[in-house]
Design a protein around this motif. Structure first.
Motif, PDB file in Angstrom:
ATOM      1  N   UNK A  56      11.862   6.633 -10.467  1.00 56.02           N
ATOM      2  CA  UNK A  56      12.396   5.345 -10.837  1.00 56.02           C
ATOM      3  C   UNK A  56      11.358   4.256 -10.081  1.00 56.02           C
ATOM      4  N   UNK A  57      10.569   4.577  -9.201  1.00 56.59           N
ATOM      5  CA  UNK A  57       9.628   3.601  -8.422  1.00 56.59           C
ATOM      6  C   UNK A  57      10.411   3.307  -7.388  1.00 56.59           C
ATOM      7  N   UNK A  58      11.517   3.778  -6.543  1.00 52.74           N
ATOM      8  CA  UNK A  58      12.277   3.177  -5.904  1.00 52.74           C
ATOM      9  C   UNK A  58      12.310   3.591  -4.398  1.00 52.74           C
ATOM     10  N   UNK A  59      11.086   4.555  -4.431  1.00 51.79           N
ATOM     11  CA  UNK A  59      10.808   5.077  -2.871  1.00 51.79           C
ATOM     12  C   UNK A  59      10.423   4.192  -2.023  1.00 51.79           C
ATOM     13  N   UNK A 119       0.771  -1.053   0.198  1.00 49.01           N
ATOM     14  CA  UNK A 119      -0.047   0.093   0.022  1.00 49.01           C
ATOM     15  C   UNK A 119       0.986   1.125   0.004  1.00 49.01           C
ATOM     16  N   UNK A 120       2.153   1.017   0.082  1.00 57.06           N
ATOM     17  CA  UNK A 120       3.012   2.190   0.187  1.00 57.06           C
ATOM     18  C   UNK A 120       4.025   2.352  -0.696  1.00 57.06           C
ATOM     19  N   UNK A 121       4.505   1.292  -1.584  1.00 53.17           N
ATOM     20  CA  UNK A 121       5.394   1.416  -2.432  1.00 53.17           C
ATOM     21  C   UNK A 121       5.719   0.090  -3.120  1.00 53.17           C
ATOM     22  N   UNK A 122       6.624   0.037  -4.098  1.00 53.78           N
ATOM     23  CA  UNK A 122       6.996  -1.154  -4.845  1.00 53.78           C
ATOM     24  C   UNK A 122       8.321  -1.594  -4.100  1.00 53.78           C
ATOM     25  N   UNK A 123       8.531  -3.051  -3.805  1.00 55.77           N
ATOM     26  CA  UNK A 123       9.773  -3.288  -3.036  1.00 55.77           C
ATOM     27  C   UNK A 123      10.180  -4.697  -3.696  1.00 55.77           C
ATOM     28  N   UNK A 143       8.424  18.416 -12.869  1.00 57.12           N
ATOM     29  CA  UNK A 143       7.520  17.311 -12.736  1.00 57.12           C
ATOM     30  C   UNK A 143       8.133  16.037 -12.083  1.00 57.12           C
ATOM     31  N   UNK A 144       7.564  15.451 -10.941  1.00 53.05           N
ATOM     32  CA  UNK A 144       7.958  14.335 -10.040  1.00 53.05           C
ATOM     33  C   UNK A 144       8.133  13.056 -10.948  1.00 53.05           C
ATOM     34  N   UNK A 145       7.149  12.757 -11.812  1.00 53.88           N
ATOM     35  CA  UNK A 145       7.026  11.766 -12.561  1.00 53.88           C
ATOM     36  C   UNK A 145       6.096  11.714 -13.615  1.00 53.88           C
ATOM     37  N   UNK A 146       6.100  11.093 -14.632  1.00 54.52           N
ATOM     38  CA  UNK A 146       4.994  10.982 -15.573  1.00 54.52           C
ATOM     39  C   UNK A 146       4.079   9.654 -15.407  1.00 54.52           C
ATOM     40  N   UNK A 147       2.790  10.145 -15.224  1.00 53.68           N
ATOM     41  CA  UNK A 147       2.131   9.001 -14.733  1.00 53.68           C
ATOM     42  C   UNK A 147       1.809   7.928 -15.928  1.00 53.68           C
ATOM     43  N   UNK A 148       1.843   6.648 -15.794  1.00 52.86           N
ATOM     44  CA  UNK A 148       1.699   5.621 -16.801  1.00 52.86           C
ATOM     45  C   UNK A 148       0.225   5.783 -17.503  1.00 52.86           C
ATOM     46  N   UNK A 149       0.140   5.495 -18.750  1.00 48.78           N
ATOM     47  CA  UNK A 149      -1.007   5.438 -19.440  1.00 48.78           C
ATOM     48  C   UNK A 149      -2.231   4.506 -18.633  1.00 48.78           C
ATOM     49  N   UNK A 177       3.563   9.712  -9.419  1.00 46.41           N
ATOM     50  CA  UNK A 177       4.369   8.597  -9.752  1.00 46.41           C
ATOM     51  C   UNK A 177       3.355   7.600 -10.564  1.00 46.41           C
ATOM     52  N   UNK A 178       3.801   6.868 -11.460  1.00 48.62           N
ATOM     53  CA  UNK A 178       3.007   5.548 -12.166  1.00 48.62           C
ATOM     54  C   UNK A 178       2.138   4.870 -11.200  1.00 48.62           C
ATOM     55  N   UNK A 179       2.528   4.878  -9.852  1.00 47.13           N
ATOM     56  CA  UNK A 179       1.538   4.080  -9.242  1.00 47.13           C
ATOM     57  C   UNK A 179       0.638   4.919  -8.423  1.00 47.13           C
ATOM     58  N   UNK A 180       0.687   6.294  -8.507  1.00 50.50           N
ATOM     59  CA  UNK A 180      -0.112   7.238  -7.762  1.00 50.50           C
ATOM     60  C   UNK A 180       0.690   8.317  -7.020  1.00 50.50           C
ATOM     61  N   UNK A 181      -0.328   9.044  -6.360  1.00 41.31           N
ATOM     62  CA  UNK A 181       0.600   9.893  -5.543  1.00 41.31           C
ATOM     63  C   UNK A 181       1.256   9.510  -4.098  1.00 41.31           C
ATOM     64  N   UNK A 182       2.489   9.889  -4.088  1.00 40.00           N
ATOM     65  CA  UNK A 182       3.428   9.485  -2.898  1.00 40.00           C
ATOM     66  C   UNK A 182       3.853  10.818  -2.415  1.00 40.00           C
TER      67      UNK A 182
END
Length: 470
Positions: free
Chosen positions: A373-376, A51-55, A224-230, A340-345
């Motif tokens: 890069x999705x590493x947060x 629910x928080x990040x990709x790990x 821009x922090x990140x482009x949201x994926x389509x 981010x592509x996974x939503x706002x963080x």
């Protein structure tokens, strides 16, 4: 025949750990190994989304992969076994097929982490959870047991999985890029890499997805922090598209609803001439002491907010509902909202109040690049005290931001535009922006909130106050 004792000693099972702070489940995004692959202690075997990040999950022992218990796309409870590894290959016959994963099975002692060894993840081990597993429809089944589970869910006979590619031959790409390729239906083996060292980038995947479409120029935004994926493509003729709400986006939705209907929000606005701030930004870009770091208006705005908090420390607090107390924070963990592509963080810079301007610039740059890069990590998003959201990068004048749960204030920064402005008694073109400060009225009254917002505006109008007020 292999005994149960021998089997327990030979085959070890790796459970889904709590990779955050009290999380109860995670979705398996990608397996990086298949049955028969050799793994070593510390090797990443899969990527999961909480629910928080990709790990990425590393395995804590050596051996040969015997079985993957769940297919990609399955949401798994913390504490469930996700992979079985033969730690003594060749020492005897393979054990009988394990019981169906839906049934409770005793946990062998060998499942525990080795003594004297520090766990590689937060909460490594097992956390109790009553949440049920959920499998995504049409998910690829990577292992034999997972095939049985998927078949049982679908009410049909299991189908043998297709042979997996050799791991050593996999194209080089980071997990978020692999997920993007999977979402777009792109085979990474067909993508031409342009990244350093032959790594496939997001742009490479998008180029492979739309090779005939000319690249459009990016909008002129500052940070821009990140482009949201389509969004998933709708079927031809479809009138609706349904997108499952899960992972980070689900957590954001729950947190925002909780914040909006728990904390009494008040939002105040101020429009300010930031021409001198923009000149300072240009000068700092040429300063040798700022070499190697990114300098932009957000940096000066962040420093201005930190100075305003120093002058008005009561705004840096939290409301303890259980104890009915206001908790004053003597440190500032400055959150920066990032799309981010996974939503706002909202990762935060720890102890931002102690950092010099070059240090703050470096921390901001690292925070943004890590989010892109999705590493947060979950730890990077925990413990924030106040937040900045830069909606101006989208050309928006301002907004009424919702508080990040557990925080007392959030500053929204609008677009910086050249506008007619009365300066020294004459109307002149000046760089102008609008700031909006939302705060929790239980612990921040109108006077305190107004002072904080006015201080930020005064610093941006006269940046020399960064020195005289610091």
């Amino acid at each position: 025949m292999t005994t149960m004792t021998e089997t327990s000693a030979r085959f070890r099972e790796f459970k889904m750990p709590d990779v955050g702070e009290g999380l109860t489940e995670a979705e398996i995004l990608k397996w990086f190994v298949q049955p028969g692959d050799t793994v070593t202690d510390g090797q990443v075997v899969c990527e999961v989304e909480t629910a928080k990040a990709a790990v990425e999950l590393p395995i804590p022992f050596d051996g040969v992969v015997h079985e993957l218990r769940f297919p990609e796309g399955t949401t798994v409870d913390v504490g469930e076994v996700i992979i079985a590894v033969d730690v003594a290959p060749g020492s005897g016959d393979a054990p009988a097929e394990p019981e169906p994963v839906q049934e409770a099975v005793p946990e062998p002692e060998a499942e525990e982490a080795p003594k004297g060894r520090q766990p590689v993840l937060v909460g490594y081990g097992v956390a109790e959870s009553s949440t049920k597993r959920r499998a995504r429809k049409g998910a690829e089944v990577p292992g034999p047991a997972a095939a049985e589970v998927q078949a049982e869910l679908n009410g049909r006979a299991p189908v043998a999985p297709a042979p997996s590619p050799v791991p050593e031959g996999r194209p080089l790409a980071k997990p978020p890029v692999r997920k993007l390729a999977k979402d777009l239906g792109i085979d990474l083996a067909t993508v031409t890499p342009t990244g350093e060292g032959g790594i496939i980038t997001r742009d490479d995947v998008h180029a492979a997805a739309t090779p005939a479409t000319p690249e459009q120029p990016a909008p002129a935004v500052e940070e821009p922090a990140a482009a949201v994926s389509p969004a998933p493509a709708a079927a031809q003729g479809a009138r609706e598209t349904r997108i499952p709400v899960k992972g980070v986006r689900k957590a954001i939705a729950q947190a925002m609803v909780g914040s909006a209907f728990t904390a009494p929000h008040v939002t105040e606005f101020v429009t300010v001439d930031v021409t001198r701030t923009m000149k300072l930004v240009a000068e700092l870009k040429e300063d040798k002491d700022m070499a190697g770091v990114r300098v932009n208006p957000l940096l000066i705005i962040a420093k201005a907010l930190l100075v305003a908090i120093k002058r008005n420390p009561a705004v840096n607090a939290a409301w303890d509902e259980a104890a009915q107390e206001i908790v004053q924070k003597h440190y500032v963990n400055l959150g920066i909202a990032a799309a981010t592509p996974r939503g706002l963080i909202v990762p935060n810079i720890k102890d931002a109040h102690e950092k010099t301007l070059p240090e703050l610039a470096g921390a901001l740059g690292e925070l943004v690049s890590t989010a892109r890069e999705g590493r947060t990590s979950p730890a990077a998003m925990a413990g924030g005290t106040v937040t900045i959201t830069n909606v101006g990068v989208f050309g928006v004048d301002t907004g009424t931001p919702i508080l990040n749960p557990g925080e007392s204030a959030i500053l929204a920064v609008g677009a910086i535009k050249l506008q007619p402005w009365v300066h020294k008694g004459k109307v002149k073109p000046r760089q102008v922006t609008t700031l909006a400060l939302s705060f929790d009225h239980r612990l921040v009254d109108g006077e305190l909130g107004s002072k904080v917002l006015a201080d930020v505006a005064a610093i941006l109008e006269q940046p020399k106050r960064l020195i005289t007020w610091a």
